[in-house]
Design a protein around this motif. Structure first.
Motif, PDB file in Angstrom:
ATOM      1  N   ALA A   1       0.899  -1.139   0.090  1.00  0.00           N
ATOM      2  CA  ALA A   1       0.086  -0.045  -0.030  1.00  0.00           C
ATOM      3  C   ALA A   1       0.792   1.146   0.021  1.00  0.00           C
ATOM      4  CB  ALA A   1      -0.891   0.055   1.323  1.00  0.00           C
ATOM      5  N   ALA A   2       2.311   1.037   0.674  1.00  0.00           N
ATOM      6  CA  ALA A   2       2.957   2.555   0.743  1.00  0.00           C
ATOM      7  C   ALA A   2       3.401   2.562  -0.743  1.00  0.00           C
ATOM      8  CB  ALA A   2       3.884   2.223   1.709  1.00  0.00           C
ATOM      9  N   ILE A   3       3.656   1.729  -1.380  1.00  0.00           N
ATOM     10  CA  ILE A   3       4.711   1.775  -2.619  1.00  0.00           C
ATOM     11  C   ILE A   3       3.370   2.492  -3.638  1.00  0.00           C
ATOM     12  CG2 ILE A   3       5.754   0.591  -4.606  1.00  0.00           C
ATOM     13  CD1 ILE A   3       6.730  -1.448  -2.395  1.00  0.00           C
ATOM     14  N   CYS A   4       2.348   1.780  -3.496  1.00  0.00           N
ATOM     15  CA  CYS A   4       1.236   2.271  -4.565  1.00  0.00           C
ATOM     16  C   CYS A   4       0.989   3.721  -4.114  1.00  0.00           C
ATOM     17  CB  CYS A   4      -0.031   1.112  -4.393  1.00  0.00           C
ATOM     18  SG  CYS A   4       0.362  -0.496  -5.121  1.00  0.00           S
ATOM     19  N   ALA A   5       0.653   3.853  -3.068  1.00  0.00           N
ATOM     20  CA  ALA A   5       0.488   5.366  -2.511  1.00  0.00           C
ATOM     21  C   ALA A   5       1.302   6.388  -2.779  1.00  0.00           C
ATOM     22  CB  ALA A   5       0.222   5.464  -1.077  1.00  0.00           C
ATOM     23  N   LEU A   6       2.446   5.985  -2.831  1.00  0.00           N
ATOM     24  CA  LEU A   6       3.785   6.779  -3.341  1.00  0.00           C
ATOM     25  C   LEU A   6       3.626   7.188  -4.832  1.00  0.00           C
ATOM     26  CD1 LEU A   6       6.941   5.699  -1.599  1.00  0.00           C
ATOM     27  CD2 LEU A   6       5.673   7.667  -1.376  1.00  0.00           C
ATOM     28  N   ALA A   7       3.091   6.168  -5.583  1.00  0.00           N
ATOM     29  CA  ALA A   7       2.964   6.084  -7.065  1.00  0.00           C
ATOM     30  C   ALA A   7       1.766   7.058  -7.323  1.00  0.00           C
ATOM     31  CB  ALA A   7       2.750   4.862  -7.780  1.00  0.00           C
ATOM     32  N   LEU A   8       0.526   6.975  -6.493  1.00  0.00           N
ATOM     33  CA  LEU A   8      -0.429   7.981  -6.776  1.00  0.00           C
ATOM     34  C   LEU A   8      -0.327   9.390  -6.477  1.00  0.00           C
ATOM     35  CD1 LEU A   8      -3.111   5.355  -5.679  1.00  0.00           C
ATOM     36  CD2 LEU A   8      -2.727   6.349  -7.749  1.00  0.00           C
ATOM     37  N   ALA A   9       0.727   9.416  -5.396  1.00  0.00           N
ATOM     38  CA  ALA A   9       0.832  10.898  -4.928  1.00  0.00           C
ATOM     39  C   ALA A   9       2.005  11.497  -6.032  1.00  0.00           C
ATOM     40  CB  ALA A   9       1.590  10.928  -3.531  1.00  0.00           C
ATOM     41  N   GLY A  10       2.638  10.802  -6.276  1.00  0.00           N
ATOM     42  CA  GLY A  10       3.638  11.238  -7.441  1.00  0.00           C
ATOM     43  C   GLY A  10       2.861  11.833  -8.507  1.00  0.00           C
ATOM     44  N   ALA A  11       1.946  11.133  -8.902  1.00  0.00           N
ATOM     45  CA  ALA A  11       1.344  11.346 -10.291  1.00  0.00           C
ATOM     46  C   ALA A  11       0.351  12.634  -9.961  1.00  0.00           C
ATOM     47  CB  ALA A  11       0.134  10.249 -10.692  1.00  0.00           C
ATOM     48  N   ALA A  12      -0.245  12.756  -8.882  1.00  0.00           N
ATOM     49  CA  ALA A  12      -0.875  13.752  -8.357  1.00  0.00           C
ATOM     50  C   ALA A  12      -0.003  15.079  -8.434  1.00  0.00           C
ATOM     51  CB  ALA A  12      -1.516  13.681  -7.123  1.00  0.00           C
ATOM     52  N   GLY A  13       1.048  14.974  -7.836  1.00  0.00           N
ATOM     53  CA  GLY A  13       1.871  16.087  -7.733  1.00  0.00           C
ATOM     54  C   GLY A  13       2.537  16.526  -9.101  1.00  0.00           C
ATOM     55  N   ALA A  14       2.793  15.717 -10.086  1.00  0.00           N
ATOM     56  CA  ALA A  14       3.287  15.910 -11.256  1.00  0.00           C
ATOM     57  C   ALA A  14       2.165  16.715 -11.971  1.00  0.00           C
ATOM     58  CB  ALA A  14       3.543  14.494 -12.046  1.00  0.00           C
ATOM     59  N   LEU A  15       0.747  16.272 -12.152  1.00  0.00           N
ATOM     60  CA  LEU A  15      -0.096  17.179 -12.365  1.00  0.00           C
ATOM     61  C   LEU A  15      -0.336  18.371 -11.998  1.00  0.00           C
ATOM     62  CD1 LEU A  15      -3.105  14.319 -12.774  1.00  0.00           C
ATOM     63  CD2 LEU A  15      -1.709  15.545 -14.685  1.00  0.00           C
ATOM     64  N   ARG A  16       0.024  18.748 -10.688  1.00  0.00           N
ATOM     65  CA  ARG A  16      -0.223  19.843 -10.028  1.00  0.00           C
ATOM     66  C   ARG A  16       0.820  20.929 -10.528  1.00  0.00           C
ATOM     67  NH1 ARG A  16      -3.905  22.521  -6.490  1.00  0.00           N
ATOM     68  NH2 ARG A  16      -2.457  24.205  -5.183  1.00  0.00           N
TER      69      ARG A  16
END
Length: 208
Positions: free
Chosen positions: A119-134
């Motif tokens: 879950a931590a690894i997947c959460a990092l991927a999602l947070a990174g994707a959201a940050g890149a869009l931001r």
């Protein structure tokens, strides 16, 4: 949200998710194909590698070729991103269940603990994707996010201080402490996604 369901379902990166899921199952499948060379430590790392493979696919979850068009729809960005995650979450849960059950029972690490790591690894991927869009105008930042996640996954075990023990083995003295750290990673990544997933109040117009 109901009107967005079918269009969002069609635009999800099923190919990237499928490749990541298949690669993960192949990795954990080696624990059954070559049981003589596998112990509990290898099985744990196989599940970690499988989670990383799936997370690399999740890095593409927020890719939207029509981003500059959908930016003006009345549904806010957090709701659109949450819908994407809600559609993928059942698939991810089924895939992770299959991955865990693929590992022989006598070699299988504690399911709750290794699930927290995944879950931590997947959460990092999602947070990174959201940050890149931001911070960018790129409609498809998934490739860059996946590359960054892969680099972090390779470098982190080498540069992390030994006393952090994030990658402890089951039964080791630092096993419980390590999962406190993994829980912090999940919470931090979730917070990052919430913060970065919001619509920007003001947009930079330097390029324009």
């Amino acid at each position: 949200m109901g009107d967005l369901l079918i269009p969002v379902l069609r635009t999800l990166p099923w190919r990237a998710l499928g490749v990541g899921a298949a690669a993960g199952l192949v990795v954990v499948g080696t624990t059954r194909l070559f049981p003589d060379g596998v112990d509990a430590w290898v099985a744990l790392n196989a599940l970690r590698a499988a989670a990383l493979a799936f997370a690399l696919g999740l890095a593409f979850l927020l890719d939207d070729p029509a981003r500059h068009t959908t930016a003006v729809v009345p549904t806010p960005r957090p709701a659109r991103q949450a819908l994407r995650l809600a559609l993928v979450a059942p698939v991810a849960a089924l895939w992770w269940t299959a991955a865990v059950l693929t590992v022989p029972a006598e070699l299988r690490p504690p399911v709750g603990a290794v699930t927290l790591q995944a879950a931590a690894i997947c959460a990092l991927a999602l947070a990174g994707a959201a940050g890149a869009l931001r911070v960018t105008d790129e409609p498809r930042p998934g490739t860059a996010v996946a590359a960054a996640l892969l680099v972090v996954a390779v470098v982190a075990p080498l540069l992390m201080p030994d006393d952090w023990e994030m990658f402890a083995a089951p039964g080791a003295p630092g096993w419980a402490t390590a999962h406190q750290g993994w829980a912090v990673v999940v919470a931090g990544a979730a917070l990052g996604w919430v913060v970065w997933g919001r619509e920007p109040v003001r947009r930079l117009r330097v390029r324009r």
